[in-house]
Design an enzyme around this catalytic site. Structure first.
Site, PDB file in Angstrom:
ATOM      1  N   ARG A  36       0.854  -1.178   0.000  1.00  8.91           N
ATOM      2  CA  ARG A  36       0.000   0.000   0.000  1.00  8.91           C
ATOM      3  C   ARG A  36       0.891   1.228   0.000  1.00  8.91           C
ATOM      4  O   ARG A  36       1.937   1.233   0.658  1.00  8.91           O
ATOM      5  CB  ARG A  36      -0.903   0.034   1.253  1.00  8.91           C
ATOM      6  CG  ARG A  36      -2.090  -0.894   1.217  1.00  8.91           C
ATOM      7  CD  ARG A  36      -3.141  -0.470   0.200  1.00  8.91           C
ATOM      8  NE  ARG A  36      -4.269  -1.372   0.149  1.00  8.91           N
ATOM      9  CZ  ARG A  36      -4.363  -2.434  -0.652  1.00  8.91           C
ATOM     10  NH1 ARG A  36      -3.386  -2.727  -1.485  1.00  8.91           N
ATOM     11  NH2 ARG A  36      -5.443  -3.195  -0.631  1.00  8.91           N
ATOM     12  N   HIS A  61      -1.381   0.099  -9.782  1.00  8.95           N
ATOM     13  CA  HIS A  61      -1.943  -0.891  -8.849  1.00  8.95           C
ATOM     14  C   HIS A  61      -2.381  -2.182  -9.577  1.00  8.95           C
ATOM     15  O   HIS A  61      -3.575  -2.509  -9.618  1.00  8.95           O
ATOM     16  CB  HIS A  61      -3.115  -0.289  -8.065  1.00  8.95           C
ATOM     17  CG  HIS A  61      -3.407  -1.019  -6.783  1.00  8.95           C
ATOM     18  ND1 HIS A  61      -3.848  -0.413  -5.644  1.00  8.95           N
ATOM     19  CD2 HIS A  61      -3.331  -2.332  -6.465  1.00  8.95           C
ATOM     20  CE1 HIS A  61      -4.029  -1.301  -4.691  1.00  8.95           C
ATOM     21  NE2 HIS A  61      -3.726  -2.489  -5.170  1.00  8.95           N
ATOM     22  N   GLU A 102      -4.025   7.244  -4.247  1.00  8.98           N
ATOM     23  CA  GLU A 102      -4.441   6.720  -5.563  1.00  8.98           C
ATOM     24  C   GLU A 102      -5.777   7.312  -5.987  1.00  8.98           C
ATOM     25  O   GLU A 102      -6.659   7.462  -5.157  1.00  8.98           O
ATOM     26  CB  GLU A 102      -4.553   5.195  -5.485  1.00  8.98           C
ATOM     27  CG  GLU A 102      -3.216   4.534  -5.299  1.00  8.98           C
ATOM     28  CD  GLU A 102      -3.289   3.029  -5.188  1.00  8.98           C
ATOM     29  OE1 GLU A 102      -4.322   2.422  -5.541  1.00  8.98           O
ATOM     30  OE2 GLU A 102      -2.293   2.445  -4.738  1.00  8.98           O
TER      31      GLU A 102
HETATM   32  C1  8YV Z   1      -6.802  -5.583  -5.100  1.00  3.07           C
HETATM   33  C2  8YV Z   1      -4.947  -5.424  -3.428  1.00  3.07           C
HETATM   34  O1  8YV Z   1      -7.000  -5.543  -6.440  1.00  3.07           O
HETATM   35  O2  8YV Z   1      -6.183  -7.242  -2.603  1.00  3.07           O
HETATM   36  C3  8YV Z   1      -5.549  -6.253  -2.356  1.00  3.07           C
HETATM   37  O3  8YV Z   1      -5.317  -5.911  -1.199  1.00  3.07           O
HETATM   38  O4  8YV Z   1      -4.093  -4.671  -3.176  1.00  3.07           O
HETATM   39  C4  8YV Z   1      -5.356  -5.401  -4.823  1.00  3.07           C
HETATM   40  O5  8YV Z   1      -4.506  -6.193  -5.549  1.00  3.07           O
HETATM   41  C5  8YV Z   1      -7.625  -4.535  -4.459  1.00  3.07           C
HETATM   42  O6  8YV Z   1      -7.356  -4.384  -3.120  1.00  3.07           O
HETATM   43  C6  8YV Z   1      -9.091  -4.809  -4.655  1.00  3.07           C
HETATM   44  O7  8YV Z   1      -9.853  -4.325  -3.603  1.00  3.07           O
END
Ligand code: 8YV
Length: 328
Positions: free
Chosen positions: A243, A290, A272
């Site tokens: 993140r 992302h 983001e």
């Molecule tokens: C997802 C991600 O696409 O799963 C996660 O935590 O970081 C991503 O790859 C995104 O969070 C979908 O909510």
């Protein structure tokens, strides 16, 4: 909970097969044009849904949850990270939260390696050069990158994804080091030839490459702050597929601009889809939108986990991917 047909609201467009199956099983409200929900739409959703299916693009904060109707019993997040959901408030209100662990581990680890290769071997930069039409042909000393084989990689966060990165890195002849809240089992440490550093600051000063693979929590927010970034050696590269908020983005941009770090490769950002303009100006930075879990297979499996969690819940069982025991 036992519901004849639960009202499920998905905040974003999901893979077709998932939308079809969800609609068969539940009274599902789909987001047909996939535009992110406004605050008003989110409020309406928490006031009407039995189960909300949000993603990382939705801010499910305490103020929103305070407006939820009593019918909201579950938040089945599409994604593994749940930092965009106020878990304390959800728990206090008796709303169960689930996520989708496991199914995006390998894809995210692949993306981490892709970024590692991309920034050290200047892939994005080279691609830009070819497309610009200004490439003058091969030369012995141009566009030289850094060799990965024999280098030291420090992984911050040695959970599923961190371990999957370590497994790949080992295959590339990279020495794996890690910092984690807890030391992992001796067996896995041996399999990965991984060296544990209890003290993150100490580890940082010894690494050639650093990958952040920790979830975002109160204790990992800006885990790479200005002081820690300053501990890195100038030839070190930083990779982030977790993140944005785990790194102080402004401090990272400054340290890169000052030439005190070799490069960075980022898949995630603090705000983001905004990206710090200072990062965009730098050539030794690889920026992705992302994409960590963005495979067809991964997104379908994420959807399947969401369905399994909801179905278990409405059938009166304990959904497999409950967050609370794991995180609070
Ligand atoms: C997802 C991600 O696409 O799963 C996660 O935590 O970081 C991503 O790859 C995104 O969070 C979908 O909510």
């Amino acid at each position: 909970m036992s519901l004849e047909k639960a009202v499920v609201v998905a905040t974003r467009g999901l893979p077709k097969a998932i939308e079809v199956r969800m609609s068969e099983l539940f009274r599902t409200s789909l987001n047909k044009d996939d535009s992110p929900f406004s605050r008003e739409q989110l409020i309406e959703a928490v006031q009407t849904a039995d189960v909300l299916v949000p993603t990382v693009t939705d801010n499910i904060d305490a103020a929103l949850l305070k407006q939820a109707g009593p019918q909201l019993k579950m938040i089945a997040n599409f994604g593994v990270g749940v930092n965009h959901i106020d878990l304390e408030e959800a728990r206090a209100r008796g709303i169960l939260v689930t996520n989708t662990p496991g199914v995006l581990t390998e894809d995210t680890a692949d993306m981490t390696m892709a970024l590692l290769l991309s920034v050290t071997r200047r892939l994005a930069e080279g691609e830009r050069l070819v497309r610009s039409g200004e490439w003058n042909g091969w030369a012995p000393t141009t566009m030289l990158g850094a060799r990965l084989w024999g280098k030291r990689l420090g992984i911050i966060g040695m959970g599923r994804i961190g371990q999957a990165v370590a497994r790949r890195a080992k295959g590339f002849g990279i020495a794996v080091h890690y910092h984690n809240r807890n030391q992992i089992s001796e067996e896995i440490e041996q399999e990965l030839d991984a060296t544990y550093w209890d003290d993150l600051d100490q580890m940082l000063g010894h690494m050639d490459l650093v990958s952040v693979n920790t979830p975002l929590t109160a204790s990992t927010h800006h885990i790479l702050n200005a002081e820690r970034l300053a501990l890195l050696q100038p030839h070190c590269f930083v990779i982030n597929t977790s993140r944005g908020e785990v790194i102080d983005e402004e401090a990272l941009a400054d340290i890169l601009a000052a030439g005190k770090l070799a490069g960075a490769a980022l898949d995630v950002y603090e705000k983001e889809p905004e990206v710090n303009p200072k990062l965009i100006d730098l050539n030794n930075v690889v920026l992705l939108p992302h994409l960590g879990s963005a495979t067809v297979e991964g997104r379908v499996q994420m959807g399947e986990r969401v369905i399994i969690n909801i179905k278990s819940f409405v059938d009166g069982h304990r959904p497999p991917d409950r967050i609370f025991e794991a995180m609070l």
